[in-house]
Motif scaffolding. Structure first.
Motif, PDB file in Angstrom:
ATOM      1  N   THR A  92       0.466  -1.411   6.127  1.00 15.83           N
ATOM      2  CA  THR A  92      -0.543  -0.532   5.547  1.00 15.83           C
ATOM      3  C   THR A  92       0.108   0.550   4.685  1.00 15.83           C
ATOM      4  OG1 THR A  92      -1.970  -0.888   7.474  1.00 15.83           O
ATOM      5  CG2 THR A  92      -2.483   0.997   6.078  1.00 15.83           C
ATOM      6  N   GLY A  93       1.214   1.114   5.177  1.00 11.23           N
ATOM      7  CA  GLY A  93       1.945   2.116   4.404  1.00 11.23           C
ATOM      8  C   GLY A  93       2.438   1.571   3.078  1.00 11.23           C
ATOM      9  N   ILE A  94       2.927   0.332   3.094  1.00  6.93           N
ATOM     10  CA  ILE A  94       3.370  -0.304   1.849  1.00  6.93           C
ATOM     11  C   ILE A  94       2.192  -0.444   0.887  1.00  6.93           C
ATOM     12  CG2 ILE A  94       4.268  -2.451   0.844  1.00  6.93           C
ATOM     13  CD1 ILE A  94       5.882  -2.822   3.451  1.00  6.93           C
ATOM     14  N   TYR A  96      -0.480   1.540   0.653  1.00  4.87           N
ATOM     15  CA  TYR A  96      -0.766   2.830   0.021  1.00  4.87           C
ATOM     16  C   TYR A  96       0.295   3.174  -1.030  1.00  4.87           C
ATOM     17  CZ  TYR A  96      -4.192   3.678   3.736  1.00  4.87           C
ATOM     18  OH  TYR A  96      -5.271   3.601   4.593  1.00  4.87           O
ATOM     19  N   TYR A  97       1.531   2.779  -0.793  1.00  6.63           N
ATOM     20  CA  TYR A  97       2.572   3.043  -1.795  1.00  6.63           C
ATOM     21  C   TYR A  97       2.293   2.262  -3.090  1.00  6.63           C
ATOM     22  CZ  TYR A  97       7.011   3.470  -4.169  1.00  6.63           C
ATOM     23  OH  TYR A  97       7.981   3.732  -5.117  1.00  6.63           O
ATOM     24  N   SER A 100       0.139   4.173  -5.154  1.00  2.00           N
ATOM     25  CA  SER A 100       0.775   5.316  -5.817  1.00  2.00           C
ATOM     26  C   SER A 100       1.431   4.951  -7.133  1.00  2.00           C
ATOM     27  CB  SER A 100       1.812   5.956  -4.884  1.00  2.00           C
ATOM     28  OG  SER A 100       2.986   5.159  -4.797  1.00  2.00           O
ATOM     29  N   MET A 111      -3.186  -3.351  -3.185  1.00  2.00           N
ATOM     30  CA  MET A 111      -3.218  -2.298  -2.183  1.00  2.00           C
ATOM     31  C   MET A 111      -4.290  -2.595  -1.133  1.00  2.00           C
ATOM     32  SD  MET A 111      -4.112   1.789  -2.525  1.00  2.00           S
ATOM     33  CE  MET A 111      -5.882   1.499  -2.615  1.00  2.00           C
ATOM     34  N   VAL A 115      -3.470  -3.106   2.797  1.00  2.00           N
ATOM     35  CA  VAL A 115      -4.053  -2.161   3.755  1.00  2.00           C
ATOM     36  C   VAL A 115      -4.953  -2.902   4.744  1.00  2.00           C
ATOM     37  CG1 VAL A 115      -5.687  -0.247   4.005  1.00  2.00           C
ATOM     38  CG2 VAL A 115      -3.881  -0.137   2.273  1.00  2.00           C
ATOM     39  N   LYS A 181       1.144   8.384  -2.022  1.00  2.00           N
ATOM     40  CA  LYS A 181       2.472   8.402  -1.397  1.00  2.00           C
ATOM     41  C   LYS A 181       2.436   9.140  -0.062  1.00  2.00           C
ATOM     42  CE  LYS A 181       5.252   8.010  -5.618  1.00  2.00           C
ATOM     43  NZ  LYS A 181       6.131   8.714  -6.590  1.00  2.00           N
ATOM     44  N   ALA A 184       1.066   6.818   2.464  1.00  2.00           N
ATOM     45  CA  ALA A 184       2.101   5.860   2.853  1.00  2.00           C
ATOM     46  C   ALA A 184       3.087   6.489   3.827  1.00  2.00           C
ATOM     47  CB  ALA A 184       2.839   5.355   1.611  1.00  2.00           C
TER      48      ALA A 184
END
Length: 450
Positions: A92-94, A96-97, A100, A111, A115, A181, A184
């Motif tokens: 999920t963090g990837i 959101y990145y 960005s 994204m 997510v 970011k 993320a």
């Protein structure tokens, strides 16, 4: 005999806190999509139409719920939720990145995909249902968990407007990239929290698929009824009834969540023009209504937890989830009557925005009788081999409601009825559902209790 009061396991607290990370990042990311996609390129956005932006935001919500089914099959059959949850947070963090660095529509869809897939693997809820082994504690435990969930939701919804417009904005370029970011980073920190803190207290809980982690009740039932201990044994009659009860409660959740989501739209489309949003010379942002709901959830979580625990310790026992659900839907109906009351009493003038605070209390109180207890109910009664699936059935109910409430708004508040009449219709349906649950309580309770 004196009742021995037990506290909640440390694993419950640390794992529940991980959801603060997840919700904070989710509301940062989800709230930004619509604005980012439709903002002009010169201001840091993608310059696309409102329709595209709305569809993308809706898709992120929808796919997040649908992916829950995929993740449920994995944790029920193949990999323990202890492992999938932090991995899901990293994925999920990837996602959101990717948001960005987005320069076009393809990045946004990527994204959304990442997510959704990551949140589908985030199975902290079912894990909590196995950390808490005492059924009398579950309603109160999941209410406390709801406080931590909404702590993240409150920070995310309250901070996002300030961050992208003020803190991270520079030379006319809004701070969308920095906010994504930040989302993320929050998810990566949440994954580290899970790896280094939650794992320490989880021990063996969630290390195997749920099909291999039977509850003490299931073990005793198999011995009592001379059932096979094989993980693939057929379901008993009672287990099938309990799964049916979960599906039934989830169907009532569709009614609840349609009207719950629906309650937000008049704030943006009706009360935005018919209320005075200035308090002490300050123009209150309309989006703060979302934050008010989360803030009240935070405050009510411990109160409701204590209330549920007190009820469970009564000599006559607790009241059923079906009655609690009926009360929640009934309170939701009352909130619409309050909407009508505001509109009637204001006459031709604009009502004070302070009325919405009391409305938010009604709305949130109904939510606290309903939303946290659904996961508790499933944790109590779902067969272990289908725990993840049954949790995702609850999510599917929310997904269906999220897809339908826009149509409900168009029919009820889109010009076919006066505002007050539309409110009366919603209240009548909510009260009707509440009465059905109360009248059918004994028959419905027989589905889950032997």
């Amino acid at each position: 005999m004196e009742t021995v009061k037990k506290g909640y396991p440390k694993a419950f607290w640390v794992c529940s806190f991980s959801e603060t990370f997840e919700r904070l990042a989710y509301y940062l990311g989800r709230s930004l999509i619509l604005i980012f996609v439709t903002t002009a390129v010169v201001n840091g956005g993608l310059g696309l139409s409102d329709k595209i932006g709305a569809n993308m935001q809706a898709n992120m919500t929808a796919f997040s719920y649908l992916a829950a089914i995929f993740g449920a099959v994995i944790v029920d059959r193949f990999i323990g939720a202890k492992y999938t949850t932090p991995v899901g947070m990293i994925i999920t963090g990837i996602g959101y990145y990717v948001g960005s660095i987005a320069t076009g529509i393809v990045h946004i869809y990527l994204m959304i995909l990442l997510v959704s897939f990551g949140l589908g693997l985030f199975k902290n809820g079912p894990l909590l249902g196995r950390i808490i082994t005492d059924k009398k504690q579950m309603d109160s435990a999941f209410s406390l968990r709801y406080t931590l969930v909404n702590l993240g939701a409150f920070i995310g919804t309250f901070a996002v407007g300030i961050l992208y417009k003020d803190v991270f904005a520079k030379n006319g370029v809004l701070g969308f990239s920095q906010c994504f970011k930040l989302a993320a980073l929050v998810m990566i920190l949440g994954a580290l929290w899970y790896f280094f803190v939650c794992w320490k207290y989880l021990g063996e809980i969630g290390s195997r698929p749920f099909i291999m982690e039977k509850t003490q009740e299931e073990i005793e039932m198999e011995k009592r009824e001379n059932l096979s201990e094989d993980k693939n044994r057929p379901l008993t009659k009672m287990e099938k009834k309990r799964m049916g009860a979960i599906v039934l409660v989830s169907s009532f959740s569709i009614i609840f969540w349609i009207f719950w989501y629906l309650a937000y739209l008049p704030v943006y489309y009706y009360w935005a023009e018919n209320m005075n949003w200035v308090i002490g010379g300050y123009q209150v942002p309309v989006t703060w209504f979302d934050s008010a709901n989360a803030l009240i959830c935070i405050a009510l979580g411990p109160v409701m937890a204590a209330f549920w625990m007190k009820l469970s310790r009564r000599p006559q026992g607790d009241i059923s989830l079906f009655r609690k659900t009926g009360i929640g839907i009934g309170i939701l109906g009352l909130s619409y009557l309050f909407y009508a009351f505001i509109d009637i009493t204001r006459g031709d003038a604009k009502a004070s925005v302070l009325w919405l605070i009391l409305f938010a209390v009604f709305l949130t109180l109904g939510e606290m009788f309903f939303s946290p207890l659904g996961n508790s109910f499933i944790s109590k009664y779902s067969p272990s081999k289908y725990l993840g699936i049954m949790m995702s059935v609850w999510s599917i109910g929310t997904f269906i409601a999220a897809k339908l409430y826009g149509y409900a708004y168009g029919f009820l508040f889109g010009g076919n009825f006066k505002f007050t009449v539309a409110c009366y219709i919603v209240a009548a349906i909510a009260f009707g559902a509440s009465v059905v649950l109360f009248v059918m309580d004994k028959k419905l309770s027989a589905l889950v209790e032997e």
